[in-house]
Write a protein that holds these residues in place. Sequence first.
Motif, short mmCIF file in Angstrom:
data_model
loop_
_atom_site.label_atom_id
_atom_site.label_comp_id
_atom_site.label_asym_id
_atom_site.label_seq_id
_atom_site.Cartn_x
_atom_site.Cartn_y
_atom_site.Cartn_z
N PHE A 13 0.83 -1.20 0.00
CA PHE A 13 0.00 0.00 0.00
C PHE A 13 0.87 1.26 0.00
CE2 PHE A 13 -2.11 3.40 2.36
CZ PHE A 13 -3.22 3.61 1.55
N LEU A 14 1.91 1.31 0.81
CA LEU A 14 2.80 2.47 0.86
C LEU A 14 3.54 2.68 -0.47
CD1 LEU A 14 4.34 2.22 4.43
CD2 LEU A 14 2.75 3.94 3.57
N VAL A 15 4.01 1.61 -1.06
CA VAL A 15 4.70 1.73 -2.36
C VAL A 15 3.74 2.25 -3.43
CG1 VAL A 15 5.79 0.41 -4.21
CG2 VAL A 15 6.49 0.04 -1.86
N MET A 16 2.52 1.71 -3.47
CA MET A 16 1.53 2.17 -4.46
C MET A 16 1.17 3.64 -4.22
SD MET A 16 1.18 -0.28 -6.51
CE MET A 16 -0.24 0.18 -7.44
N ALA A 17 1.05 4.04 -2.96
CA ALA A 17 0.73 5.43 -2.65
C ALA A 17 1.86 6.36 -3.09
CB ALA A 17 0.46 5.58 -1.16
N LEU A 76 0.02 12.40 -21.47
CA LEU A 76 -0.55 12.10 -20.16
C LEU A 76 -1.29 10.76 -20.19
CD1 LEU A 76 -2.07 15.57 -19.24
CD2 LEU A 76 -0.04 14.52 -18.27
N PRO A 77 -1.30 10.05 -19.05
CA PRO A 77 -2.11 8.84 -19.00
C PRO A 77 -3.58 9.24 -19.07
CG PRO A 77 -1.24 9.36 -16.84
CD PRO A 77 -0.60 10.32 -17.80
N ILE A 134 -3.70 4.53 -9.98
CA ILE A 134 -3.42 3.12 -10.29
C ILE A 134 -4.19 2.22 -9.34
CG2 ILE A 134 -1.65 1.33 -10.22
CD1 ILE A 134 0.38 3.39 -11.06
N ALA A 135 -4.09 2.50 -8.08
CA ALA A 135 -4.76 1.68 -7.06
C ALA A 135 -5.52 2.61 -6.12
CB ALA A 135 -3.75 0.86 -6.30
N LEU A 148 -9.30 6.00 -0.86
CA LEU A 148 -8.89 7.04 -1.80
C LEU A 148 -9.89 7.15 -2.94
CD1 LEU A 148 -5.10 6.16 -2.00
CD2 LEU A 148 -6.17 7.96 -0.64
N PRO A 149 -10.00 8.31 -3.57
CA PRO A 149 -10.91 8.45 -4.70
C PRO A 149 -10.40 7.67 -5.92
CG PRO A 149 -9.62 10.43 -4.44
CD PRO A 149 -9.31 9.56 -3.27
N VAL A 150 -11.30 7.40 -6.85
CA VAL A 150 -10.93 6.70 -8.08
C VAL A 150 -10.14 7.63 -9.00
CG1 VAL A 150 -11.85 5.53 -10.11
CG2 VAL A 150 -12.90 5.17 -7.88
#
Length: 168
Positions: A13-17, A76-77, A134-135, A148-150
């Motif tokens: 979770f921390l890495v994704m954040a 941009l993505p 991403i997540a 978190l929001p989408v």
Amino acid sequence: MVEFALLAPILVFLVMAIVDLARVYTTSIDVESAAREAADYGTFGSQKWNPALYALPTTGTEAKMRLRACVAASKLPDYVGPDDSCTNPVVTYDLSPDRGATWGPYDAGMGCDTATREPPCWLRVTVHYDFRLIAPFHFDFFGVGLGLPVSIPIERSSVFPMTDLSLP
């Protein structure tokens, strides 16, 4: 093994954040750059705001400002093109004939096509972009959204005065 199994989800979770935070930061810089690119084009040369020319579908000032912003944001993505009329990001603009006291759409009565106009007209270009994480780690719990929001809306504006530079 038990300790690793307990800590692994927290570390993931921390890495994704951290990755998403870095992506949000770089995307906001790119969105600001797109707004600046469009505003820079629209303010250099008052002849671009000639009432007969500014709203032409593909060669007018409005269309070329949108094209420049969309091309600058095309990497941009989640970019949704084509480059001449992108929908993510959305590009809007306002003009001010009185140094930013009032803003509104282009009006031929503003006199923004006059090179010697004092004070000069000001142009504000706003770029709004919906950034998808991403997540998002978002879930509904009895009708209440948690996590978190989408997506995160990113909106940046650039404001420039109109200039007519000439070399002696």
